[in-house]
Motif scaffolding. Structure first.
Motif, PDB file in Angstrom:
ATOM      1  N   SER A  48       0.822  -1.216   0.000  1.00  0.00           N
ATOM      2  CA  SER A  48       0.000   0.000   0.000  1.00  0.00           C
ATOM      3  C   SER A  48       0.857   1.269   0.000  1.00  0.00           C
ATOM      4  N   GLY A  49       2.186   1.074   0.076  1.00  0.00           N
ATOM      5  CA  GLY A  49       3.099   2.210   0.019  1.00  0.00           C
ATOM      6  C   GLY A  49       3.670   2.635   1.361  1.00  0.00           C
ATOM      7  N   LYS A  50       3.284   1.941   2.432  1.00  0.00           N
ATOM      8  CA  LYS A  50       3.819   2.289   3.757  1.00  0.00           C
ATOM      9  C   LYS A  50       5.283   1.868   3.858  1.00  0.00           C
ATOM     10  N   GLN A  51       6.085   2.732   4.461  1.00  0.00           N
ATOM     11  CA  GLN A  51       7.492   2.419   4.717  1.00  0.00           C
ATOM     12  C   GLN A  51       7.648   2.195   6.224  1.00  0.00           C
ATOM     13  N   PHE A  52       8.178   1.038   6.611  1.00  0.00           N
ATOM     14  CA  PHE A  52       8.344   0.741   8.026  1.00  0.00           C
ATOM     15  C   PHE A  52       9.443  -0.293   8.212  1.00  0.00           C
ATOM     16  N   GLN A  53       9.885  -0.433   9.444  1.00  0.00           N
ATOM     17  CA  GLN A  53      10.918  -1.412   9.783  1.00  0.00           C
ATOM     18  C   GLN A  53      10.331  -2.492  10.682  1.00  0.00           C
ATOM     19  N   VAL A  54      10.765  -3.723  10.462  1.00  0.00           N
ATOM     20  CA  VAL A  54      10.305  -4.848  11.274  1.00  0.00           C
ATOM     21  C   VAL A  54      11.491  -5.427  12.039  1.00  0.00           C
ATOM     22  N   PHE A  55      11.273  -5.689  13.321  1.00  0.00           N
ATOM     23  CA  PHE A  55      12.288  -6.323  14.165  1.00  0.00           C
ATOM     24  C   PHE A  55      11.737  -7.669  14.611  1.00  0.00           C
ATOM     25  N   LEU A  56      12.509  -8.718  14.407  1.00  0.00           N
ATOM     26  CA  LEU A  56      12.043 -10.097  14.617  1.00  0.00           C
ATOM     27  C   LEU A  56      12.717 -10.738  15.813  1.00  0.00           C
ATOM     28  N   THR A  57      11.912 -11.217  16.771  1.00  0.00           N
ATOM     29  CA  THR A  57      12.488 -12.025  17.845  1.00  0.00           C
ATOM     30  C   THR A  57      12.914 -13.366  17.241  1.00  0.00           C
ATOM     31  N   ARG A  58      13.644 -14.139  18.000  1.00  0.00           N
ATOM     32  CA  ARG A  58      14.223 -15.384  17.476  1.00  0.00           C
ATOM     33  C   ARG A  58      13.183 -16.297  16.809  1.00  0.00           C
ATOM     34  N   SER A  59      11.984 -16.358  17.384  1.00  0.00           N
ATOM     35  CA  SER A  59      10.952 -17.258  16.833  1.00  0.00           C
ATOM     36  C   SER A  59      10.442 -16.791  15.473  1.00  0.00           C
ATOM     37  N   GLY A  60      10.775 -15.565  15.083  1.00  0.00           N
ATOM     38  CA  GLY A  60      10.317 -15.049  13.795  1.00  0.00           C
ATOM     39  C   GLY A  60      11.419 -14.841  12.777  1.00  0.00           C
ATOM     40  N   TRP A  61      12.612 -15.319  13.074  1.00  0.00           N
ATOM     41  CA  TRP A  61      13.748 -15.087  12.183  1.00  0.00           C
ATOM     42  C   TRP A  61      13.519 -15.611  10.765  1.00  0.00           C
ATOM     43  N   LYS A  62      12.703 -16.669  10.650  1.00  0.00           N
ATOM     44  CA  LYS A  62      12.455 -17.257   9.320  1.00  0.00           C
ATOM     45  C   LYS A  62      11.707 -16.301   8.392  1.00  0.00           C
ATOM     46  N   LEU A  63      11.068 -15.276   8.950  1.00  0.00           N
ATOM     47  CA  LEU A  63      10.311 -14.331   8.126  1.00  0.00           C
ATOM     48  C   LEU A  63      11.194 -13.308   7.421  1.00  0.00           C
ATOM     49  N   LYS A  64      12.440 -13.221   7.853  1.00  0.00           N
ATOM     50  CA  LYS A  64      13.342 -12.162   7.355  1.00  0.00           C
ATOM     51  C   LYS A  64      13.452 -12.163   5.825  1.00  0.00           C
ATOM     52  N   LYS A  65      13.681 -13.319   5.222  1.00  0.00           N
ATOM     53  CA  LYS A  65      13.861 -13.395   3.768  1.00  0.00           C
ATOM     54  C   LYS A  65      12.613 -12.948   3.020  1.00  0.00           C
ATOM     55  N   GLN A  66      11.447 -13.399   3.505  1.00  0.00           N
ATOM     56  CA  GLN A  66      10.189 -13.063   2.829  1.00  0.00           C
ATOM     57  C   GLN A  66       9.893 -11.563   2.937  1.00  0.00           C
ATOM     58  N   LEU A  67      10.210 -10.982   4.079  1.00  0.00           N
ATOM     59  CA  LEU A  67       9.995  -9.550   4.257  1.00  0.00           C
ATOM     60  C   LEU A  67      10.949  -8.745   3.372  1.00  0.00           C
ATOM     61  N   GLU A  68      12.215  -9.137   3.356  1.00  0.00           N
ATOM     62  CA  GLU A  68      13.205  -8.400   2.559  1.00  0.00           C
ATOM     63  C   GLU A  68      12.932  -8.551   1.065  1.00  0.00           C
ATOM     64  N   ALA A  69      12.351  -9.691   0.660  1.00  0.00           N
ATOM     65  CA  ALA A  69      11.987  -9.885  -0.749  1.00  0.00           C
ATOM     66  C   ALA A  69      10.920  -8.881  -1.175  1.00  0.00           C
ATOM     67  N   ALA A  70      10.147  -8.386  -0.197  1.00  0.00           N
ATOM     68  CA  ALA A  70       9.116  -7.382  -0.464  1.00  0.00           C
ATOM     69  C   ALA A  70       9.629  -5.973  -0.135  1.00  0.00           C
ATOM     70  N   SER A  71      10.950  -5.844  -0.019  1.00  0.00           N
ATOM     71  CA  SER A  71      11.611  -4.561   0.270  1.00  0.00           C
ATOM     72  C   SER A  71      11.219  -3.970   1.625  1.00  0.00           C
ATOM     73  N   ILE A  72      10.942  -4.853   2.584  1.00  0.00           N
ATOM     74  CA  ILE A  72      10.660  -4.421   3.960  1.00  0.00           C
ATOM     75  C   ILE A  72      11.935  -4.625   4.780  1.00  0.00           C
ATOM     76  N   SER A  73      12.377  -3.588   5.464  1.00  0.00           N
ATOM     77  CA  SER A  73      13.561  -3.691   6.309  1.00  0.00           C
ATOM     78  C   SER A  73      13.262  -4.629   7.482  1.00  0.00           C
ATOM     79  N   ALA A  74      14.061  -5.682   7.632  1.00  0.00           N
ATOM     80  CA  ALA A  74      13.837  -6.670   8.697  1.00  0.00           C
ATOM     81  C   ALA A  74      15.139  -6.934   9.443  1.00  0.00           C
ATOM     82  N   THR A  75      15.077  -6.852  10.754  1.00  0.00           N
ATOM     83  CA  THR A  75      16.260  -7.025  11.602  1.00  0.00           C
ATOM     84  C   THR A  75      16.006  -8.107  12.637  1.00  0.00           C
ATOM     85  N   LYS A  76      16.929  -9.050  12.755  1.00  0.00           N
ATOM     86  CA  LYS A  76      16.832 -10.090  13.789  1.00  0.00           C
ATOM     87  C   LYS A  76      17.305  -9.527  15.125  1.00  0.00           C
ATOM     88  N   ILE A  77      16.578  -9.830  16.190  1.00  0.00           N
ATOM     89  CA  ILE A  77      17.067  -9.482  17.527  1.00  0.00           C
ATOM     90  C   ILE A  77      16.986 -10.726  18.414  1.00  0.00           C
TER      91      ILE A  77
END
Length: 202
Positions: A48-77
């Motif tokens: 929809s055009g929103k720009q935002f950053q996502v931070f992933l706890t360990r249980s969500g680390w697998k989402l990083k690739k899918q988010l980055e493929a959609a040009s969403i900034s994703a950081t593991k913590i």
């Protein structure tokens, strides 16, 4: 089976539409777990055009690739860093394995401490979930969770000790730690869940 999958897709689509309105441009979102409905909602918000950053706890680390493929900034913590990063976040976003009659949720282990930390920092905790996960169940605490959540993983015995009694793959987060639930039925407060359950089961 096909009809259910179509209905499920429609449910997730509605959740994503409701959630998009709460995604801030330039916002920072802390995500716990790898919920499909959460992933779909984040992808929808980005489209929809929103720009935002996502931070992933360990249980969500697998989402990083899918988010980055959609040009969403994703950081593991690391899970131990949630107290350190929480003041920088705009909200916490969760999925759920079940929404209880109380308005509390059953979700991946670690949800409860994360929600408690968020409340301490006055950060909203949003749960994104399909209405078929609403259940007529009213736990008072962790010991009331169904037995299937307590199955220990293979190799849970260490140094001769058995951790079976201490292990769970999910925890219960009471309604006072949940801000809003985004569902295909609309955006609900935890206290509105019991009313929706009555409608669903009547």
């Amino acid at each position: 089976g096909t009809k259910f999958l179509e209905k499920l897709g429609s449910m997730r689509g509605k959740v994503a539409e409701y959630f998009e309105l709460h995604v801030m441009d330039g916002g920072k979102i802390l995500v716990h777990g790898e919920s499909r409905v959460v992933l779909e909602a984040l992808l929808h918000a980005a489209k929809s055009g929103k720009q935002f950053q996502v931070f992933l706890t360990r249980s969500g680390w697998k989402l990083k690739k899918q988010l980055e493929a959609a040009s969403i900034s994703a950081t593991k913590i690391d899970d131990m860093a949630i107290g350190f990063v929480m003041n920088k976040m705009d909200c916490v976003v969760l999925g759920a394995e079940g929404v209880c009659e109380s308005g509390g949720i059953i979700n991946q282990l670690g949800t409860l401490p994360l929600a408690i930390v968020a409340k301490q920092f006055n950060k909203p905790v949003y749960t994104l979930v399909e209405s078929f996960k609403f259940v007529r169940f009213y736990p008072l605490g962790q010991d009331d969770l169904p037995q299937e959540y307590g199955q220990p993983p293979l190799g849970s015995k260490t140094n001769g000790e058995n951790f079976e009694d201490l292990y769970s793959r999910a925890d219960y987060t009471p309604p006072q730690h949940i801000t809003l639930l985004f569902t295909d039925l609309g955006i609900l407060t935890p206290s509105a869940v019991s009313d929706e359950l009555i409608k669903l089961y009547l």
